[in-house]
Design a protein around this motif. Structure first.
Motif, PDB file in Angstrom:
ATOM      1  N   SER A 247       0.826  -1.203   0.000  1.00 30.10           N
ATOM      2  CA  SER A 247       0.000   0.000   0.000  1.00 30.10           C
ATOM      3  C   SER A 247       0.858   1.250   0.000  1.00 30.10           C
ATOM      4  CB  SER A 247      -0.914  -0.020   1.227  1.00 30.10           C
ATOM      5  OG  SER A 247      -1.521   1.219   1.390  1.00 30.10           O
ATOM      6  N   HIS A 248       1.924   1.262   0.790  1.00 29.81           N
ATOM      7  CA  HIS A 248       2.780   2.453   0.829  1.00 29.81           C
ATOM      8  C   HIS A 248       3.510   2.655  -0.482  1.00 29.81           C
ATOM      9  CE1 HIS A 248       1.902   3.621   4.766  1.00 29.81           C
ATOM     10  NE2 HIS A 248       2.669   2.788   5.425  1.00 29.81           N
ATOM     11  N   LEU A 249       3.856   1.555  -1.154  1.00 35.64           N
ATOM     12  CA  LEU A 249       4.514   1.702  -2.455  1.00 35.64           C
ATOM     13  C   LEU A 249       3.589   2.419  -3.421  1.00 35.64           C
ATOM     14  CD1 LEU A 249       6.332  -1.699  -2.949  1.00 35.64           C
ATOM     15  CD2 LEU A 249       7.380   0.527  -2.775  1.00 35.64           C
ATOM     16  N   ILE A 250       2.310   2.056  -3.399  1.00 33.53           N
ATOM     17  CA  ILE A 250       1.382   2.761  -4.274  1.00 33.53           C
ATOM     18  C   ILE A 250       1.231   4.218  -3.836  1.00 33.53           C
ATOM     19  CG2 ILE A 250      -1.011   2.938  -4.976  1.00 33.53           C
ATOM     20  CD1 ILE A 250      -1.112   0.278  -5.605  1.00 33.53           C
ATOM     21  N   ALA A 251       1.249   4.457  -2.527  1.00 35.46           N
ATOM     22  CA  ALA A 251       1.136   5.840  -2.060  1.00 35.46           C
ATOM     23  C   ALA A 251       2.292   6.670  -2.605  1.00 35.46           C
ATOM     24  CB  ALA A 251       1.128   5.881  -0.539  1.00 35.46           C
ATOM     25  N   LEU A 252       3.515   6.125  -2.508  1.00 34.25           N
ATOM     26  CA  LEU A 252       4.670   6.858  -3.022  1.00 34.25           C
ATOM     27  C   LEU A 252       4.565   7.042  -4.523  1.00 34.25           C
ATOM     28  CD1 LEU A 252       7.690   5.105  -1.285  1.00 34.25           C
ATOM     29  CD2 LEU A 252       6.132   6.754  -0.344  1.00 34.25           C
ATOM     30  N   ALA A 253       4.185   5.951  -5.206  1.00 32.54           N
ATOM     31  CA  ALA A 253       4.150   5.999  -6.665  1.00 32.54           C
ATOM     32  C   ALA A 253       3.147   7.023  -7.167  1.00 32.54           C
ATOM     33  CB  ALA A 253       3.793   4.622  -7.218  1.00 32.54           C
ATOM     34  N   THR A 254       1.919   6.984  -6.631  1.00 28.72           N
ATOM     35  CA  THR A 254       0.902   7.898  -7.143  1.00 28.72           C
ATOM     36  C   THR A 254       1.155   9.321  -6.683  1.00 28.72           C
ATOM     37  OG1 THR A 254      -0.504   7.224  -5.319  1.00 28.72           O
ATOM     38  CG2 THR A 254      -0.896   6.181  -7.430  1.00 28.72           C
ATOM     39  N   PHE A 255       1.792   9.488  -5.539  1.00 26.93           N
ATOM     40  CA  PHE A 255       2.142  10.836  -5.120  1.00 26.93           C
ATOM     41  C   PHE A 255       3.154  11.428  -6.094  1.00 26.93           C
ATOM     42  CE2 PHE A 255       1.953  14.306  -2.562  1.00 26.93           C
ATOM     43  CZ  PHE A 255       3.065  14.596  -1.794  1.00 26.93           C
ATOM     44  N   GLY A 256       4.165  10.620  -6.459  1.00 25.45           N
ATOM     45  CA  GLY A 256       5.123  11.086  -7.448  1.00 25.45           C
ATOM     46  C   GLY A 256       4.452  11.379  -8.773  1.00 25.45           C
TER      47      GLY A 256
ATOM     48  N   LEU B 212       6.719   5.667 -10.428  1.00 25.33           N
ATOM     49  CA  LEU B 212       5.514   4.838 -10.492  1.00 25.33           C
ATOM     50  C   LEU B 212       5.856   3.443 -10.968  1.00 25.33           C
ATOM     51  CD1 LEU B 212       2.295   4.839 -10.629  1.00 25.33           C
ATOM     52  CD2 LEU B 212       2.634   5.147 -13.045  1.00 25.33           C
ATOM     53  N   LEU B 213       6.625   3.393 -12.056  1.00 32.39           N
ATOM     54  CA  LEU B 213       6.945   2.085 -12.611  1.00 32.39           C
ATOM     55  C   LEU B 213       7.846   1.286 -11.686  1.00 32.39           C
ATOM     56  CD1 LEU B 213       5.761   1.272 -15.321  1.00 32.39           C
ATOM     57  CD2 LEU B 213       6.030   3.717 -15.256  1.00 32.39           C
ATOM     58  N   TYR B 214       8.782   1.980 -11.030  1.00 35.18           N
ATOM     59  CA  TYR B 214       9.669   1.267 -10.113  1.00 35.18           C
ATOM     60  C   TYR B 214       8.893   0.676  -8.946  1.00 35.18           C
ATOM     61  CZ  TYR B 214      13.579   3.595 -12.478  1.00 35.18           C
ATOM     62  OH  TYR B 214      14.479   4.050 -13.388  1.00 35.18           O
ATOM     63  N   CYS B 215       7.969   1.473  -8.358  1.00 30.66           N
ATOM     64  CA  CYS B 215       7.212   0.985  -7.200  1.00 30.66           C
ATOM     65  C   CYS B 215       6.311  -0.169  -7.611  1.00 30.66           C
ATOM     66  CB  CYS B 215       6.381   2.102  -6.597  1.00 30.66           C
ATOM     67  SG  CYS B 215       7.364   3.353  -5.794  1.00 30.66           S
ATOM     68  N   PHE B 216       5.739  -0.089  -8.807  1.00 29.20           N
ATOM     69  CA  PHE B 216       4.880  -1.189  -9.228  1.00 29.20           C
ATOM     70  C   PHE B 216       5.680  -2.452  -9.486  1.00 29.20           C
ATOM     71  CE2 PHE B 216       0.388  -0.479  -9.824  1.00 29.20           C
ATOM     72  CZ  PHE B 216       0.288   0.824  -9.423  1.00 29.20           C
TER      73      PHE B 216
ATOM     74  N   PHE C  89      -1.866  17.749  -1.922  1.00 31.06           N
ATOM     75  CA  PHE C  89      -2.439  17.455  -0.624  1.00 31.06           C
ATOM     76  C   PHE C  89      -3.246  16.163  -0.652  1.00 31.06           C
ATOM     77  CE2 PHE C  89      -3.678  17.821   3.446  1.00 31.06           C
ATOM     78  CZ  PHE C  89      -4.914  18.362   3.719  1.00 31.06           C
ATOM     79  N   VAL C  90      -4.103  16.039  -1.672  1.00 25.60           N
ATOM     80  CA  VAL C  90      -4.903  14.817  -1.758  1.00 25.60           C
ATOM     81  C   VAL C  90      -3.988  13.613  -1.930  1.00 25.60           C
ATOM     82  CG1 VAL C  90      -6.581  13.604  -3.178  1.00 25.60           C
ATOM     83  CG2 VAL C  90      -6.925  15.975  -2.643  1.00 25.60           C
ATOM     84  N   GLY C  91      -2.921  13.781  -2.691  1.00 27.46           N
ATOM     85  CA  GLY C  91      -1.983  12.678  -2.840  1.00 27.46           C
ATOM     86  C   GLY C  91      -1.289  12.327  -1.543  1.00 27.46           C
ATOM     87  N   SER C  92      -0.975  13.338  -0.728  1.00 24.81           N
ATOM     88  CA  SER C  92      -0.257  13.044   0.509  1.00 24.81           C
ATOM     89  C   SER C  92      -1.171  12.457   1.563  1.00 24.81           C
ATOM     90  CB  SER C  92       0.394  14.316   1.049  1.00 24.81           C
ATOM     91  OG  SER C  92      -0.574  15.154   1.624  1.00 24.81           O
ATOM     92  N   LEU C  93      -2.501  12.705   1.469  1.00 26.90           N
ATOM     93  CA  LEU C  93      -3.417  12.095   2.428  1.00 26.90           C
ATOM     94  C   LEU C  93      -3.544  10.599   2.189  1.00 26.90           C
ATOM     95  CD1 LEU C  93      -6.446  14.517   2.665  1.00 26.90           C
ATOM     96  CD2 LEU C  93      -4.696  14.126   4.358  1.00 26.90           C
ATOM     97  N   ASP C  94      -3.290  10.192   0.947  1.00 25.29           N
ATOM     98  CA  ASP C  94      -3.337   8.771   0.596  1.00 25.29           C
ATOM     99  C   ASP C  94      -4.675   8.162   0.996  1.00 25.29           C
ATOM    100  OD1 ASP C  94      -1.509   5.772   1.457  1.00 25.29           O
ATOM    101  OD2 ASP C  94      -2.482   6.376  -0.397  1.00 25.29           O
ATOM    102  N   ILE C  95      -5.718   8.583   0.303  1.00 24.84           N
ATOM    103  CA  ILE C  95      -7.029   8.046   0.593  1.00 24.84           C
ATOM    104  C   ILE C  95      -7.355   6.961  -0.415  1.00 24.84           C
ATOM    105  CG2 ILE C  95      -8.039  10.069   1.643  1.00 24.84           C
ATOM    106  CD1 ILE C  95      -9.074  10.758  -1.150  1.00 24.84           C
TER     107      ILE C  95
END
Lengths: 211, 391, 348
Positions: free
Chosen positions: B127-136, B145-149, B378-384
């Motif tokens: 889950s955190h990998l996706i949070a980092l990836a989509t935030f980036g 994104l590709l690295y985290c996936f 902000f929405v990306g950092s909230l990781d909803i």
């Protein structure tokens, strides 16, 4: 601080008769009267030594059909018969509704539970959204799904369901409507389907394409 | 809400350009949008780039799982918990079964507890990998994104070997887990993955994204949530820890075998800007991945022998009457279940207190005054995740 | 060029005007074909470069060898799409905008010197003309954003206009030291002034010119709305910015224009800083046009490399970077280069 000690401080502030303590091995709670709940919450948040700064959860509960003896069969909800027609029951839902507040203090590291019960036809509770801002959405959800009104709430709209939905789904006597905006909700075919084939159209071949 | 209204009316009453009528632009960051992580609708009122009012509209993914809970067995409902936070599903399973076990007297076998922790932490990393990836990705960095996936793919394969599903597992039951370890070298594969993640991949991400000047400029000092606001709005998880509050359910309200394990709780310290900005929430997640790797290693080293469930899988679980609120640390924050049982095999009431539901509400306060690009950050950092908000 | 004129005048018997028109028509068609080819090749190259940077392959199937036919397939697909104009859109502006954007970049291609004595328009004002004409793109972008009748497109267009107009200043300022060294705005002269191997190329002549080269590179990324400066078309915020509502061939025009612009700014960088058609080793100038194109492709690759590595800069930070950082630096470069010239006696 132990829950009983917190409760003693609470009754000292609210006065006798406003709250009762229910002891339980797993989770004890204080049963507060509906009129005094906002006062109680404000006291719990603002008093030094209690400092309940976070409302962890605000839950709406429908107590209809609850078996106090612990032999419940959990069949209070109405469902559907085998042919899709809704179950009917002669029993009219008459149980009480309730709200449960779970509080936590970050500074003092203790928890507390408050519970309310009130009759079904008088489902109005003072709001605590001016005490904890997180309650705004929790109370909107309780209104949306359970039909409990919160007096003084700044934005009493539905949150999870559409604005024009009728009914409160989490109630035990909730009946799913037949259709919503012409979408059939019980598996029946669409009425006035604009994409239905004409009556004299040839029967199509439903086998999947090759390759 | 009150502050927003005065700001709006204040704006409308001012004479911005003498002689011209000015209005705020009403903009819909609609349910279909590349930046809102799921079907979230944000109704914005903007003046140029500055946002004056944000109204999140949720409910597009509402499936009324709480009503379904009243109609199915305790064991059967575990499947529905996967669908809340579908990016880190095992942690949701863990929250629910812990809540049910609080009401019963089931003794969960030690082997099951260890397996629970290992799979839950793997899910948390995913889950955190996706949070980092989509935030980036929201910041315009396409490559992380590709690295985290790529890393998440390894986790999904590992979890498929043990649980049978790639994304949604239905792995736990009240009283244990469903399946024991597969007969291949699963444990050594997990340890190898964890080592590679810690030593090679995380430093890679840090060089590429975390300490990149442009990324820091975009995220530091942006959307600062201070400590009082975070607690008042019920924020939990990396959102709360990013604001400097050291609170983690695994430490402060321990469950499972977490008391025996040695790990730290990363907290935002305002290294690149202010405490509680987007960068802090982001770095808390990066550091949590490191801590999860530590936890996995310890749990696997201490894995005991024994059965993996204390109940019979073919029979329904009967829970004695009672009510309790139990909370665990899911990937996005504190996931709580208030279960009321009346002695039967189905819950009487199961209220899910989801972390993203409370985390998202803070946008109504902190989003005011941000620029549109900052709102996206902000929405990306909230990781909803909307599955959790709407249930 | 002379050979072509004499051919048409003597051999084909046309008058001077006729010869000029014929040669102009031939050059224009040649430019257009090269531009279309470069769009196709760079689309493929972008996807492969992006793929390899992201530890994956990119297109691999269409055309067997590394998916070289993917871009061709994409072009064919786009040509077959339905042409949708939103009901409330301003039809005239909506239709004209992509043409204007394409026009802006294509006109500038006319003054690029591909090889000695092979330039479509040998203007004494060459460099000035290029910068002036590529500003037409801004108007096209504004038209596209406004005519789409879409608030998000308007956002993208407003940002795009602000960004492109601002970044033209450091772009031009970075080119001024080069003009000072050459003493002429004619593009041929600028290239000829760099003969004699890599140490005579302008980007290595003096440290201020090197800094000017870096500034030019950054400003050119901003001019083409790419890479860290793609605020006008941020996919994660504005869906697609000013070209959200465009489909089919109209979108293909924007697409074509983006890659044409990209190659244009790379070619200008090669022309004014990297020696034009001269090879790095003096005396090895057997294929000047090929050398020029290869250097252009290398600059395009650098541009793509930067795009897929760095995150996006926010609008106000972008403006701050331009006005408060790049313009002072380029001004210092101009002054510094001039002083260096005087000191080293190279003033022409």
């Amino acid at each position: 601080m132990e829950p009983k000690a917190i409760f003693d401080l609470l009754t000292a502030h609210l006065g006798e008769g406003a709250a009762e303590y229910r002891e339980n091995d797993i989770e004890s709670w204080a049963c507060v009267s509906v009129a005094r709940i906002a006062d109680a919450c404000r006291f719990l948040r603002d008093t030094e030594g209690l400092e309940f700064g976070q409302l962890m959860c605000l839950s709406g509960i429908d107590w209809d059909g609850y078996d106090e003896n612990g032999k419940g069969k959990s069949v209070a909800i109405l469902g559907y018969e085998a042919d899709g027609t809704p179950e009917t029951s002669d029993r009219v839902a008459d149980g009480e509704l309730g709200v449960a507040y779970h509080l936590y203090s970050h500074t003092c590291d203790h928890k507390f539970t408050l519970r309310l019960r009130f009759p079904r036809d008088k489902a109005t509770v003072p709001t605590v959204s001016d005490i904890w801002s997180t309650a705004r959405w929790h109370e909107r959800e309780a209104w949306d799904l359970m039909g409990i009104r919160f007096e003084g709430h700044p934005d009493p709209r539905r949150i999870l369901l559409s604005e024009d939905w009728v009914g409160h789904p989490l109630r035990k006597d909730y009946q799913m409507p037949d259709q919503w905006l012409n979408v059939p909700l019980r598996g029946q075919p669409y009425a006035n389907n604009p994409f239905a084939p004409a009556d004299d159209a040839p029967a199509g071949d439903d086998t999947p394409a090759e390759g | 809400m009150a502050t927003n209204d005065t700001r709006l009316t204040g704006w409308a009453d001012q004479d911005h350009v003498p002689g011209l009528k000015s209005e705020l632009l009403e903009l819909n960051m609609g349910p279909q949008h590349p930046a809102t992580h799921g079907v979230l609708r944000l109704l914005l009122h903007t003046d140029g780039e500055i946002v004056y009012k944000v109204t999140p509209v949720v409910g597009y993914l509402h499936r009324c799982a709480e009503k379904i809970a009243e109609g199915v067995d305790y064991k059967q409902w575990v499947v529905y918990t996967d669908r809340f936070d579908y990016l880190g599903p095992v942690t949701n399973n863990h929250a629910y079964v812990t809540a049910v076990e609080k009401l019963t007297e089931l003794e969960v076998p030690a082997r099951a507890e260890h397996l629970r922790v290992v799979t839950a932490e793997l899910s948390r990393i995913a889950s955190h990998l996706i949070a980092l990836a989509t935030f980036g990705l929201d910041m315009g960095a396409w490559t992380p994104l590709l690295y985290c996936f790529r890393e998440r793919e390894v986790i999904l394969n590992l979890l498929e070997r043990i649980a049978g599903g790639r994304m949604l597992y239905n792995y736990m039951v009240p009283g244990g887990v469903r399946y024991d370890l597969p007969q291949d070298n699963w444990v050594s594969d997990v340890l190898e993955f964890v080592t590679m993640l810690e030593n090679k991949k995380l430093p890679d991400y840090n060089t590429l994204l975390t300490y990149n000047k442009i990324f820091i400029e975009r995220t530091s000092d942006v959307a600062i949530i201070d400590r009082e606001t975070a607690i008042d709005y019920g924020c939990t998880g990396p959102v709360l820890r990013g604001s400097g509050v050291q609170f983690d359910c695994r430490r402060n309200d321990p469950y499972s075998i977490y008391p025996q394990l040695d790990f730290e709780i990363p907290v935002g310290k305002g290294e690149m800007g202010t405490v509680g900005d987007c960068w802090d929430r982001y770095i808390v997640r990066v550091r949590e991945i490191e801590q999860s790797c530590r936890i996995i290693r310890q749990a696997l080293e201490q894995l005991p022998e024994g059965p993996v469930h204390a109940i019979e899988l073919k029979k329904p679980v009967r829970v004695p009457a009672g009510a309790a609120y139990s909370r665990t640390e899911a990937a996005k924050g504190e996931l709580g279940h208030y279960i009321i049982s009346d002695g039967g095999t189905k819950p009487f009431r199961n209220k899910v207190r989801s972390c993203s539901f409370c985390n998202l509400q803070v946008i109504e306060k902190v989003g005011v005054g941000q620029m549109v690009s900052d709102l996206v950050a902000f929405v990306g950092s909230l990781d909803i995740v909307l599955g959790e908000i709407d249930r | 060029m002379e050979a072509m004129y004499t051919f048409f005048m003597d051999k084909a018997g046309m008058g001077e005007l006729g010869a000029h028109i014929t040669v102009a028509a031939i050059m224009a068609s040649l430019m257009f074909i090269v531009m279309a080819l470069c769009a196709i090749i760079f689309t493929w190259m972008e996807r492969k470069v992006a793929g390899f940077l992201q530890s994956r392959y990119g297109p691999m199937r269409t055309g067997r060898w590394h998916g070289w036919a993917q871009a061709v397939a994409d072009m064919l697909k786009i040509l077959g799409k339905e042409d949708i104009i939103p009901a409330e859109a301003d039809k005239g502006l909506f239709v004209f905008a992509p043409l204007l954007v394409l026009l802006g970049s294509l006109l500038a291609w006319a003054a690029i010197p591909w090889a000695p004595d092979f330039v479509a328009a040998d203007l004494d004002l060459g460099l000035f003309y290029i910068f002036a004409v590529s500003s037409l793109v801004v108007i096209g972008i504004l038209m596209a954003g406004w005519a789409s009748n879409n608030k998000w497109s308007l956002y993208g267009a407003a940002r795009g206009a602000a960004q492109m107009v601002s970044y033209e200043i450091p772009l031009a300022l970075a080119a001024i030291p080069v003009v000072m060294y050459t003493g002429s705005l004619n593009t041929q002269d600028i290239v000829i002034a760099q003969q004699g191997g890599i140490w005579n190329w302008f980007f290595l002549r003096n440290p201020f010119l090197f800094v000017a080269f870096i500034m030019y590179f950054i400003a050119s990324i901003a001019e083409t709305n790419r890479g860290p400066f793609d605020m006008p078309e941020t996919e994660s915020e504005l869906v697609s910015g000013y070209h959200t509502e465009y489909t089919g061939m109209r979108f293909a025009f924007f697409f074509l224009a983006e890659y044409a612009n990209l190659f244009l700014v790379s070619m200008i960088a090669v022309m004014i800083f990297l020696g034009g058609w001269w090879s790095p080793i003096p005396g090895l100038d057997f294929a000047p046009a090929l050398t020029f194109i290869i250097k252009g492709v290398i600059m395009v690759f650098m541009n793509m490399w930067v795009r897929w590595t760095l995150p996006r800069v926010r609008v106000d930070q972008l403006m701050h970077l331009c006005w408060k950082v790049m313009i002072p630096i380029t001004l210092i470069c101009v002054i510094g280069a001039g002083l260096w010239m005087m000191a080293s006696g190279a003033a022409s």
